[in-house]
Design a protein around this motif. Structure first.
Motif, short mmCIF file in Angstrom:
data_model
loop_
_atom_site.label_atom_id
_atom_site.label_comp_id
_atom_site.label_asym_id
_atom_site.label_seq_id
_atom_site.Cartn_x
_atom_site.Cartn_y
_atom_site.Cartn_z
N LEU A 193 0.93 -1.29 -0.03
CA LEU A 193 -0.13 -0.05 -0.08
C LEU A 193 1.10 1.19 0.01
O LEU A 193 0.62 2.36 -0.92
CB LEU A 193 -0.83 -0.11 1.25
N LEU A 194 1.90 1.26 0.88
CA LEU A 194 2.74 2.57 1.03
C LEU A 194 3.45 2.73 -0.23
O LEU A 194 3.74 3.76 -0.74
CB LEU A 194 3.76 2.33 2.08
N THR A 195 4.06 1.71 -0.99
CA THR A 195 4.78 1.55 -1.98
C THR A 195 3.77 2.01 -3.22
O THR A 195 4.20 3.02 -4.12
CB THR A 195 5.49 0.43 -2.55
N SER A 207 3.15 5.67 -3.04
CA SER A 207 4.46 6.57 -3.36
C SER A 207 4.55 6.57 -4.75
O SER A 207 5.09 7.58 -5.64
CB SER A 207 5.65 5.91 -2.53
N LEU A 208 4.46 5.19 -5.38
CA LEU A 208 4.72 5.04 -6.99
C LEU A 208 3.62 6.19 -7.58
O LEU A 208 3.92 6.93 -8.63
CB LEU A 208 4.61 3.73 -7.41
N LEU A 209 2.46 5.96 -7.32
CA LEU A 209 1.30 6.88 -7.90
C LEU A 209 1.72 8.34 -7.66
O LEU A 209 1.44 9.27 -8.80
CB LEU A 209 0.12 6.61 -7.26
N LEU A 238 -0.98 16.55 11.07
CA LEU A 238 -0.80 15.02 10.68
C LEU A 238 -0.19 14.18 11.58
O LEU A 238 0.48 14.49 12.64
CB LEU A 238 0.06 14.77 9.36
N PRO A 239 -0.64 12.79 11.91
CA PRO A 239 -0.16 12.09 12.79
C PRO A 239 1.18 11.52 12.39
O PRO A 239 1.47 11.55 11.07
CB PRO A 239 -1.24 10.77 12.68
N ALA A 240 2.01 11.23 13.22
CA ALA A 240 3.50 11.11 13.10
C ALA A 240 3.60 9.45 12.85
O ALA A 240 4.43 9.17 11.90
CB ALA A 240 4.19 11.69 14.18
N LEU A 241 2.92 8.66 13.44
CA LEU A 241 3.33 7.17 13.65
C LEU A 241 2.23 6.45 13.43
O LEU A 241 0.87 6.70 13.74
CB LEU A 241 4.04 6.88 14.86
N GLY A 242 2.50 4.96 12.89
CA GLY A 242 1.47 4.01 12.93
C GLY A 242 0.54 4.37 11.76
O GLY A 242 1.05 5.08 10.63
N ARG A 243 -0.02 3.17 11.34
CA ARG A 243 -1.06 3.13 10.33
C ARG A 243 -2.38 3.16 10.65
O ARG A 243 -2.91 2.24 11.59
CB ARG A 243 -0.78 1.83 9.50
N GLY A 244 -3.18 4.17 9.84
CA GLY A 244 -4.49 4.31 10.30
C GLY A 244 -5.48 4.64 8.93
O GLY A 244 -5.39 3.97 8.25
N HIS A 269 -2.50 9.11 7.94
CA HIS A 269 -1.25 8.36 8.37
C HIS A 269 -0.43 8.07 7.17
O HIS A 269 0.78 8.03 7.24
CB HIS A 269 -1.54 7.35 9.10
N MET A 270 -1.01 8.10 6.03
CA MET A 270 -0.13 7.86 4.66
C MET A 270 0.66 9.13 4.12
O MET A 270 1.71 8.88 3.30
CB MET A 270 -1.29 7.40 3.84
N ILE A 271 0.32 10.04 4.37
CA ILE A 271 0.76 11.39 3.63
C ILE A 271 2.17 11.59 3.92
O ILE A 271 3.05 11.62 3.09
CB ILE A 271 0.04 12.68 4.27
#
Length: 279
Positions: free
Chosen positions: A68-70, A73-75, A130-136, A140-142
């Protein structure tokens, strides 16, 4: 020794002998290697020294978060770098080009872990946006996506700018303009599409970079993905996990490059797998 420590077994001589026999370390190196290779071909990478669970199951548990993160980031890399690359080429040596090149220089110069700390300090600690840590949620993705993709964006801008500049002076562009084709169509159909081939190559490289960079970024933002799990395994000397992780990253990189080769034929009809020209 690492296995006994993680299993909380006192490292007595008897325990060491039993552990070596159970792990196959009392065999010769060729036997150990081919035994491991045979199991790996059956997707059996053993069990984690820490949890005792099958390694592949653990990797697959953490893999969706990394994908998901990758993917995001690619998009983000394509959405930002392609327009900026076109803009820089069309306004060569003018203010838009100078600003874009300065941004690209900054992006390739700053380490991703340092950028992550700066973004956390600014947008999480100081501003609280923005939140700093974790996945939500999406928020959290930005920060992780920006941190992971900035270097790829910067490299892609340079690739696409150079590719567009090269195609701007080709004869087919001059002929299209001479026929009175609108400039927007010249840029979109003639220059843009022919400039995509180097970008496809770059995207194949970026995927490997993004997966590799996720190891650092996931630890900065405590993102629960494969990269963070791999770093934890390094500290724990959980060798079965590391072996599976390295094979997974290698397989992804090979598949990405294979996909790039397939896309070549679609983007440029002159390219053929057998090297034959189209009649």
């Amino acid at each position: 020794m690492a296995y006994l420590r993680l299993s909380q077994i006192p490292p007595t001589e008897e325990a060491l002998v039993e552990a070596r026999h159970m792990l196959g370390l009392d065999r010769s190196f060729p036997v150990q290697y081919f035994t491991w290779l045979g199991k790996a071909l059956r997707l059996d990478f053993g069990r984690s020294y820490v949890t005792g669970k099958p390694v592949l199951d653990e990797i697959l548990y953490y893999l969706p978060a990394t994908l998901l993160l990758t993917g995001v980031s690619l998009l983000l890399t394509l959405v930002v770098s392609v327009p900026l690359g076109v803009l820089a080429a069309l306004y060569k040596d003018r203010i838009p080009d100078q600003l874009t090149r300065a941004f690209a220089f900054f992006g390739v110069s700053i380490p991703s872990f340092w950028l992550g700390f700066l973004l956390v300090y600014l947008f999480s600690v100081r501003l609280g946006w923005l939140p700093a840590l974790g996945r939500g949620g999406a928020a959290h993705m930005i920060l992780p996506a920006i941190t992971l993709s900035l270097m790829s964006i910067s490299i892609n801008i340079r690739f696409f700018r150079a590719s567009v500049l090269e195609n701007l002076h080709h004869r087919f562009v001059l002929y299209a303009r001479a026929r009175g084709v609108p400039e927007r169509r010249v840029v979109g159909r003639h220059i843009f599409r022919n400039s995509l081939i180097p970008i496809v190559t770059a995207v194949g490289m970026h995927l490997g970079e993004l997966f590799g960079g996720s190891v650092v970024v996931e630890n900065v933002f405590a993102w629960p993905g494969v990269g963070r799990y791999a770093v934890t395994s390094i500290f724990n000397r959980d060798y079965p996990v590391l072996q599976c992780f390295l094979l997974l990253m290698t397989g992804i990189f090979v598949l990405c490059n294979l996909g790039v080769d397939v896309l070549y034929a679609w983007l440029d009809p002159r390219i053929r797998f057998g090297g034959e020209e189209q009649p």
